[in-house]
Each structure stands twice: as C-alpha cells, then as structure tokens.
Design an enzyme around this catalytic site. Structure first.
Site, PDB file in Angstrom:
ATOM      1  N   CYS A 133      -3.425  -3.766  -4.168  1.00 15.92           N
ATOM      2  CA  CYS A 133      -3.527  -3.397  -2.750  1.00 15.92           C
ATOM      3  C   CYS A 133      -2.161  -3.166  -2.104  1.00 15.92           C
ATOM      4  O   CYS A 133      -2.070  -2.511  -1.070  1.00 15.92           O
ATOM      5  CB  CYS A 133      -4.291  -4.469  -1.983  1.00 15.92           C
ATOM      6  SG  CYS A 133      -5.995  -4.633  -2.533  1.00 15.92           S
ATOM      7  N   HIS A 149      -2.509  -3.035   5.637  1.00 12.03           N
ATOM      8  CA  HIS A 149      -3.510  -2.823   4.581  1.00 12.03           C
ATOM      9  C   HIS A 149      -4.860  -3.268   5.135  1.00 12.03           C
ATOM     10  O   HIS A 149      -4.971  -4.325   5.752  1.00 12.03           O
ATOM     11  CB  HIS A 149      -3.135  -3.643   3.344  1.00 12.03           C
ATOM     12  CG  HIS A 149      -4.235  -3.720   2.339  1.00 12.03           C
ATOM     13  ND1 HIS A 149      -4.918  -2.615   1.909  1.00 12.03           N
ATOM     14  CD2 HIS A 149      -4.789  -4.786   1.702  1.00 12.03           C
ATOM     15  CE1 HIS A 149      -5.837  -2.989   1.031  1.00 12.03           C
ATOM     16  NE2 HIS A 149      -5.783  -4.293   0.898  1.00 12.03           N
ATOM     17  N   ASN A 174     -12.139  -1.724   1.994  1.00  7.04           N
ATOM     18  CA  ASN A 174     -10.827  -1.926   1.385  1.00  7.04           C
ATOM     19  C   ASN A 174     -10.644  -0.885   0.278  1.00  7.04           C
ATOM     20  O   ASN A 174     -11.306  -0.969  -0.762  1.00  7.04           O
ATOM     21  CB  ASN A 174     -10.747  -3.351   0.827  1.00  7.04           C
ATOM     22  CG  ASN A 174      -9.399  -3.659   0.189  1.00  7.04           C
ATOM     23  OD1 ASN A 174      -8.579  -2.762  -0.023  1.00  7.04           O
ATOM     24  ND2 ASN A 174      -9.171  -4.924  -0.119  1.00  7.04           N
TER      25      ASN A 174
END
Ligand code: ACO
Length: 325
Positions: free
Chosen positions: A115, A252, A282
């Site tokens: 990520c 993020h 996500n």
C-alpha cells in the site's frame, strides 16, 4: 541558490467499469453494508473484468496523465510502476506499459511496497530526476487486488478494490525556496518485524502459487496511525512546514477511521482531507494517485497548493511526501 525539483505536470487515473457494492457482497458472504461502512467508510469498489490486467489499468491511467500534462510519451525517460499484483512474476509490468506507450528508450521498472508503493515510487523517481540522470518520469500505482483476495474471508475481501493512477514528473530548476513547486521532501520507512501481519500466503519461491491476502486487521490498525504521523512529522521537520500550511491531505485510502484519526492527531482540518475510500475501497498502491486525480479534476488541488501524501501497508512499510502542486 536554485534547486532541482520534480514538478508534477499532470495526473490521470483509470477504474474498471464494474462496480461491486456492499449490498452485493452481503448477498454472497455474511456481512452488511452497515458493518462495512461503520468500520471502514467503504461503500463500493471497482473490479477488473476477466482479461483486464494490472498493465491495462496502468496504461489507461498513464495515457490520461500524459494527456493532462500535455506531453508526448516520447518525452518520458523513466517509468516507475508500483504494484503488488503484477501481470506476471516477470517481466515487470512497467515494461508492458512502456511498450504500449511506444517508448523504447530510457528505463521502466516495477517497485513493490504494497500500500505504500506509490510513495516509494514517487520518492524513487524524485531521486532519479534530482540526480540529473533522467528528465521526465511517469509514476504509476496500479493494482488488481481482486485477484489475490480470498472471497470467502469477510475480514479482508470487503476492503479492497482495483484501479490505477499516475502522475507525470519533470525535473525543473526552482528558486530553492519553501515556495518552490515540486516534491519538497519524501520519507520512507519499513520494519520487517511486522511482515506476517499483512501478507500474501503464496509466491513463486515459496509455494509456486499466487496465494491470497491475509491480514491481522486489528494489528494493522494498532500501528497505522502512529507510523503515519511519525513520517508526516519527519516531513514537517525537514521543510519547516506546519499542519496549518497544508492545503490538501491526500492519504492512502485504506480505512476512513485510520485517515480521520491521523488527521485529528496532526491537527489537519477535516475539510482539507481528500477521501475516496467510500467509492474506491483500498486500491493499495493505486489509492493515492486515484484520490489525487479526483481532487485535481474537481478543482480542489490547484497550482501552488501544498499537498501532503502518506501511506502505510504490508511489511510494514510507510512513508510521506510533501509536494507543492
Ligand atoms: N462483516 C461483518 N462482520 C465482520 C466482518 C465483515 N466484513 N469482518 C469481520 N467481522 C466480524 C469478526 O468476525 C468479529 O466477529 P466476532 O466478534 O464475532 O469474532 C467482529 O467483526 C470484529 O472483528 P475484528 O477483526 O476485530 O474487527 P475490527 O473492528 O478490527 O475491524 C477491520 C476490522 C475493518 C479490518 C479493522 O481491523 C481495520 O480497519 N484494520 C485496518 C486494516 C486495514 O485497513 N488494512 C488495509 C491494508 S493496510 C493499509 O493499507 C493500511
């Protein structure tokens, strides 16, 4: 004294057409829209079609970014593509993008930091550009996490989605002042003691399979806010910038609760936070450039704005970047 900076010329993104809502997930597994929204802020995610690969998403995002920047693909001499879901184990997905764009000079490679991948890729490209070795870079985050999810594990499959985003960077001489445009500072961290808290249980060397994403959600949550705020404080210390001076916070997009808690701890006003987790889920390395693209295209992020980026993910890895748009 002038300073060489990596200035953002443009950005673009791409989302697969298919949208998967929480209600549709609740038809398949034991979950509910209410549970997912309350714990994560996610309402829907995009899912790549059969035959639609990470490279296809990345190529579309790269073309959109080049259009927005108003430059020709031939002017790009560096492509850094962040992904944990490459088309193949090798070659790098970045070379498929390079080929599709008709570029056969310069260099293209993948970078894997889950990520945090986009921040790591941005920092890498920034170092290449500031060193003078390369002039213009495409930095891409592209993922098809739907391909590595265990769709029977309700603790993880509700969280992730597919997509891609890209920015075009150009090395420019700036006055060397805090008002310079471009990437002002980047800070990267990793700590492998946490490598088993968020991982994929397969791979070419270990199992000869692709594997599925596994996560200790509570453990990730426990560490996320502290790690994120640490690297943001590093960015403030390196530049002298403060939370009040930030125009936009583009984190993020993992979980709204993590984003809200980080902004609160840093005293960043809620109206400065760019949120797309509700619409995209996500998307790992793609989430920051996807969110950036939304905020640039709807007119929020403008030339001269101070934009704070951060991410945290598997490894653990984490990082921040402070950019004057
Ligand atoms: N629907 C309904 N119930 C669920 C679901 C679901 N999708 N998933 C888990 N549950 C249940 C569990 O089974 C458990 O039930 P039990 O009490 O009967 O055993 C209960 O909900 C609580 O489970 P927890 O896992 O403890 O739930 P938690 O409140 O921690 O929320 C979550 C889970 C949302 C994953 C949270 O831990 C989280 O957000 N962690 C951060 C992880 C993250 O964002 N990762 C993204 C990748 S890393 C990054 O990008 C930063």
């Amino acid at each position: 004294m002038t300073a060489k900076r990596s200035v953002v010329l443009g950005c673009g993104s791409y989302l697969p057409r298919k949208v998967l809502t929480n209600a549709e997930l609740a038809d398949r597994i034991d979950t509910s829209d209410e549970w997912i929204v309350q714990r994560t802020g996610i309402r829907q995610r995009h899912i790549a079609a059969d035959g639609e690969f990470t490279s296809h998403l990345a190529i579309n995002a790269a073309r959109a970014a080049l259009d927005h920047a108003g430059i020709d693909a031939q002017q790009i001499d560096l492509i850094v593509l962040a992904t944990s879901t490459p088309d193949n184990t090798f070659p790098a997905t970045a070379v498929a993008v390079q080929h599709a764009l008709g570029i056969n000079h310069g260099v293209a490679f993948d970078l894997q930091a889950v990520c945090s991948g986009f921040i790591f890729a941005l920092a890498t490209a920034d170092n290449f550009l500031r060193s003078g070795s390369h002039k213009r870079a495409l930095v891409i985050g592209a993922e098809t996490f739907s391909r590595i999810l265990d769709w029977s594990d309700r603790g993880t499959c509700v969280l992730f989605g597919d997509g891609a985003g890209a920015v075009v960077l150009e090395a420019q001489d700036q006055p060397g002042k805090p008002t310079d445009r471009g990437i002002l500072t980047t800070h990267l961290r990793s700590d492998g003691r946490h490598k088993s808290k968020l991982f994929v249980d397969g791979g070419p060397s270990s199992t000869q399979t692709v594997g599925h994403l596994r996560m200790e959600g509570r453990e990730v949550f426990k560490h996320a806010v502290g790690m994120i705020t640490d690297v943001i404080v590093d960015a403030f210390n390196a530049t002298g910038a403060s939370a009040e001076e930030i125009d936009w916070f583009v984190p993020h997009q993992a979980n709204k609760r993590i984003i809200d808690a980080s902004a609160h701890k840093l005293h960043i006003a809620p109206q400065k936070v760019v949120l797309t987790v509700d619409l995209h889920g996500n998307t790992s390395a793609a989430s920051i450039p996807l969110a950036l693209n939304v905020a640039v295209k709807d007119g929020r992020v403008k030339k001269g704005d101070l934009v704070l980026l951060e991410a945290m993910g598997g490894g653990f890895t984490w990082g921040s970047a402070l950019v004057r748009w």
